[in-house]
Design a protein around this motif. Structure first.
Motif, short mmCIF file in Angstrom:
data_model
loop_
_atom_site.label_atom_id
_atom_site.label_comp_id
_atom_site.label_asym_id
_atom_site.label_seq_id
_atom_site.Cartn_x
_atom_site.Cartn_y
_atom_site.Cartn_z
N VAL A 73 0.83 -1.21 0.00
CA VAL A 73 0.00 0.00 0.00
C VAL A 73 0.86 1.26 0.00
CG1 VAL A 73 -2.00 -1.12 1.04
CG2 VAL A 73 -0.25 -0.15 2.52
N HIS A 74 1.99 1.23 0.70
CA HIS A 74 2.87 2.41 0.68
C HIS A 74 3.54 2.56 -0.68
CE1 HIS A 74 2.76 4.06 4.75
NE2 HIS A 74 2.65 2.83 5.20
N SER A 75 3.85 1.47 -1.34
CA SER A 75 4.41 1.55 -2.69
C SER A 75 3.41 2.15 -3.66
CB SER A 75 4.84 0.16 -3.17
OG SER A 75 5.85 -0.38 -2.32
N ALA A 76 2.13 1.79 -3.51
CA ALA A 76 1.09 2.36 -4.37
C ALA A 76 1.00 3.87 -4.17
CB ALA A 76 -0.25 1.70 -4.07
N SER A 77 1.11 4.32 -2.93
CA SER A 77 1.07 5.76 -2.68
C SER A 77 2.25 6.48 -3.33
CB SER A 77 1.08 6.03 -1.17
OG SER A 77 -0.17 5.76 -0.59
N ILE A 78 3.43 5.88 -3.25
CA ILE A 78 4.61 6.50 -3.85
C ILE A 78 4.44 6.62 -5.36
CG2 ILE A 78 7.06 6.14 -4.34
CD1 ILE A 78 7.35 5.00 -1.55
N LEU A 79 3.86 5.61 -5.99
CA LEU A 79 3.67 5.64 -7.45
C LEU A 79 2.73 6.75 -7.88
CD1 LEU A 79 3.43 1.81 -8.26
CD2 LEU A 79 5.35 3.35 -8.66
N VAL A 80 1.83 7.18 -7.02
CA VAL A 80 0.92 8.28 -7.36
C VAL A 80 1.47 9.62 -6.87
CG1 VAL A 80 -1.44 9.11 -7.15
CG2 VAL A 80 -1.00 6.66 -7.24
N LEU A 81 2.17 9.62 -5.74
CA LEU A 81 2.72 10.87 -5.21
C LEU A 81 3.79 11.46 -6.11
CD1 LEU A 81 2.98 10.11 -1.38
CD2 LEU A 81 1.75 12.03 -2.41
N LEU A 82 4.64 10.63 -6.68
CA LEU A 82 5.72 11.14 -7.52
C LEU A 82 5.20 11.93 -8.73
CD1 LEU A 82 8.29 8.19 -7.40
CD2 LEU A 82 8.50 10.45 -6.34
N TYR A 90 -6.67 16.14 -4.22
CA TYR A 90 -6.15 17.50 -4.18
C TYR A 90 -5.50 17.92 -5.49
CZ TYR A 90 -6.79 18.59 0.78
OH TYR A 90 -7.31 18.89 2.01
N CYS A 91 -4.85 16.97 -6.19
CA CYS A 91 -4.07 17.34 -7.38
C CYS A 91 -4.78 16.96 -8.67
CB CYS A 91 -2.70 16.67 -7.31
SG CYS A 91 -1.61 17.07 -8.70
N PHE A 92 -4.95 15.69 -8.92
CA PHE A 92 -5.42 15.25 -10.23
C PHE A 92 -6.89 15.55 -10.48
CE2 PHE A 92 -1.76 12.36 -9.39
CZ PHE A 92 -0.95 12.84 -10.40
N MET A 93 -7.67 15.80 -9.44
CA MET A 93 -9.06 16.19 -9.62
C MET A 93 -9.24 17.70 -9.59
SD MET A 93 -11.13 13.26 -7.44
CE MET A 93 -12.70 14.02 -7.85
N ASN A 94 -8.15 18.44 -9.42
CA ASN A 94 -8.21 19.90 -9.39
C ASN A 94 -8.41 20.43 -10.81
OD1 ASN A 94 -6.61 22.66 -9.62
ND2 ASN A 94 -7.33 22.46 -7.51
N ALA A 95 -9.28 21.43 -10.96
CA ALA A 95 -9.61 21.95 -12.29
C ALA A 95 -8.40 22.57 -12.98
CB ALA A 95 -10.75 22.97 -12.19
N GLU A 96 -7.59 23.33 -12.23
CA GLU A 96 -6.41 23.96 -12.83
C GLU A 96 -5.40 22.92 -13.29
OE1 GLU A 96 -4.78 27.61 -11.00
OE2 GLU A 96 -6.28 27.27 -9.43
N GLN A 141 -2.91 6.88 2.14
CA GLN A 141 -3.18 8.31 2.33
C GLN A 141 -2.55 9.15 1.21
OE1 GLN A 141 -1.75 9.12 6.26
NE2 GLN A 141 -3.65 8.49 7.26
N GLY A 142 -1.34 8.82 0.83
CA GLY A 142 -0.69 9.56 -0.25
C GLY A 142 -1.42 9.42 -1.56
N LEU A 143 -2.01 8.24 -1.79
CA LEU A 143 -2.72 8.01 -3.05
C LEU A 143 -3.97 8.85 -3.14
CD1 LEU A 143 -3.25 4.61 -4.79
CD2 LEU A 143 -5.21 6.09 -4.43
N TYR A 144 -4.88 8.76 -2.14
CA TYR A 144 -6.11 9.51 -2.31
C TYR A 144 -5.93 10.99 -2.04
CZ TYR A 144 -6.68 8.06 2.67
OH TYR A 144 -6.49 7.79 4.00
N ALA A 145 -4.89 11.40 -1.32
CA ALA A 145 -4.61 12.83 -1.20
C ALA A 145 -4.15 13.40 -2.54
CB ALA A 145 -3.56 13.07 -0.13
N SER A 146 -3.33 12.64 -3.27
CA SER A 146 -2.86 13.09 -4.58
C SER A 146 -4.01 13.18 -5.58
CB SER A 146 -1.78 12.14 -5.11
OG SER A 146 -0.67 12.10 -4.25
N VAL A 147 -4.87 12.18 -5.57
CA VAL A 147 -5.98 12.15 -6.53
C VAL A 147 -6.96 13.29 -6.25
CG1 VAL A 147 -7.97 10.81 -7.32
CG2 VAL A 147 -5.77 9.68 -6.97
#
Length: 354
Positions: free
Chosen positions: A36-45, A282-288, A274-280
């Protein structure tokens, strides 16, 4: 033995503890935590690359997110290092690094705690920043250096206190032996700041719930919409982080083994992802962010797949182009002698009439 008798080997009798061993359970839990931590790293980077690459995203809110993502990334990296270097080898009896209690494993444990605390401190910093930007109607160009110094400074200070207390009072098992029954209760150095972070964040968000949708007069529509989206995302994330914390600190007693494993696996997944859904969220779902990514994709598509007419007649080649000089030359060439004679005759007649 299962039938209640002793295992015998010749004249010697043995007790079979294999059925009581927790080695396989711990191994599964450790590798699940790695996954699960590896999955977060793959999305956080990729999220970090996006926030650092686009000039239009160099805003205070995205700078706060950047530090939050760095904290999440460090926490995942240190967790993987701690599992790979200390816990998994110890569980498989490959090494006795925890019993040796060396300096290296203590450094790993200290950095792991620092990264954990930084996540909660930066979550609180983001909640405070959001509250101030909405409730206090601050400028969008607020100087956020104070957040940098406060958040990372608190992380270093709390880690230093924990390291000092561990070295003086509980210097054993690489400082990883936090037991709730310890008389010094040094785990409270970690748990109390986390509880305070959650309580303050929930209090601020509760107050914002009364402001965001009712007290936004005098603000531009774009700022209103941005604040509402940020508020909704934070309202989702804070309970998710809090649920993970309370699931991990609850001491399960008189619970069957299967239920205990399910609860701990669920809590581990909430922590590691946590890193995965925070990235999705806050970042990838952000309009800008989506707008900038769409521009990049369109630019790449134009380079890789140029239009057919541009491919047939590039600007550098000689093609069926029409220029002003060509039209002028053609017009002059098409003027016939007959037309010239008729013009001369017409001019003569006009002069005679005068």
């Amino acid at each position: 033995m299962p039938n209640g008798t002793w295992f015998k080997n010749g004249i010697h009798e043995y007790t079979d503890y294999s059925l009581c061993s927790m080695e396989s359970y711990h191994s599964f839990l450790y590798f699940w935590e790695l996954a699960v931590h590896s999955a977060s790293i793959l999305v956080l980077l990729p999220a970090l690359v996006v926030l650092l690459s686009y000039r239009s995203l160099q805003k205070p809110w995205f700078h706060m997110l950047l530090n939050f993502y760095i904290a999440l990334l460090l926490r995942s990296l240190m967790t993987i290092i701690e599992l790979s270097v200390i816990k998994i080898p110890e569980n498989k009896h490959i090494s006795t690094i925890m019993e040796d209690n060396g300096v290296g494993c203590k450094i790993v444990a200290s950095l792991r705690l620092a990264s954990l605390l930084s996540v909660w401190v930066w979550m609180l910093a983001n909640s405070v920043f959001l509250y101030r930007s909405v409730a206090r109607a601050l400028s969008r160009t607020t100087n956020i250096k104070i957040y940098y110094f406060t958040a990372w400074g608190c992380t270093v200070l709390l880690t230093a206190v924990w390291v000092t207390c561990k070295a003086l009072l509980e210097d054993y098992q690489c400082w990883l032996g936090d037991v709730k029954e310890d008389r010094y209760k040094l785990y409270l150095i970690k748990d109390i700041p986390i509880i305070l972070s959650l309580a303050i964040s929930l209090g601020l968000l509760s107050h914002l719930a009364c402001l965001v949708f009712s007290n936004m007069r005098g603000r531009s529509e774009s700022i209103k919409e941005d604040n509402k989206k940020a508020f909704k995302a934070t309202v989702f994330l804070v309970p998710m982080f809090g649920l993970q914390f309370f699931l991990s600190v609850v001491v399960y007693t008189e619970v069957e083994c299967t239920r205990l494993q399910v609860n701990l696996c669920f809590a581990t997944a909430l922590t590691g992802l946590q890193g995965l859904y925070a990235s999705v969220i806050y970042c990838f779902m952000n309009a800008e962010v989506k707008r900038e990514l769409q521009k990049t994709l369109n630019s790449l598509a134009a380079r890789l797949c140029p239009r057919r007419d541009e491919a047939m007649y590039p600007q550098s080649s000689v093609g069926p182009q029409t220029t002003y000089s060509t039209v002028q030359a053609d017009t002059q060439a098409d003027t016939s002698p007959v037309e010239t004679t008729e013009l001369v005759a017409l001019n003569s007649n006009m002069q005679t009439t005068r």
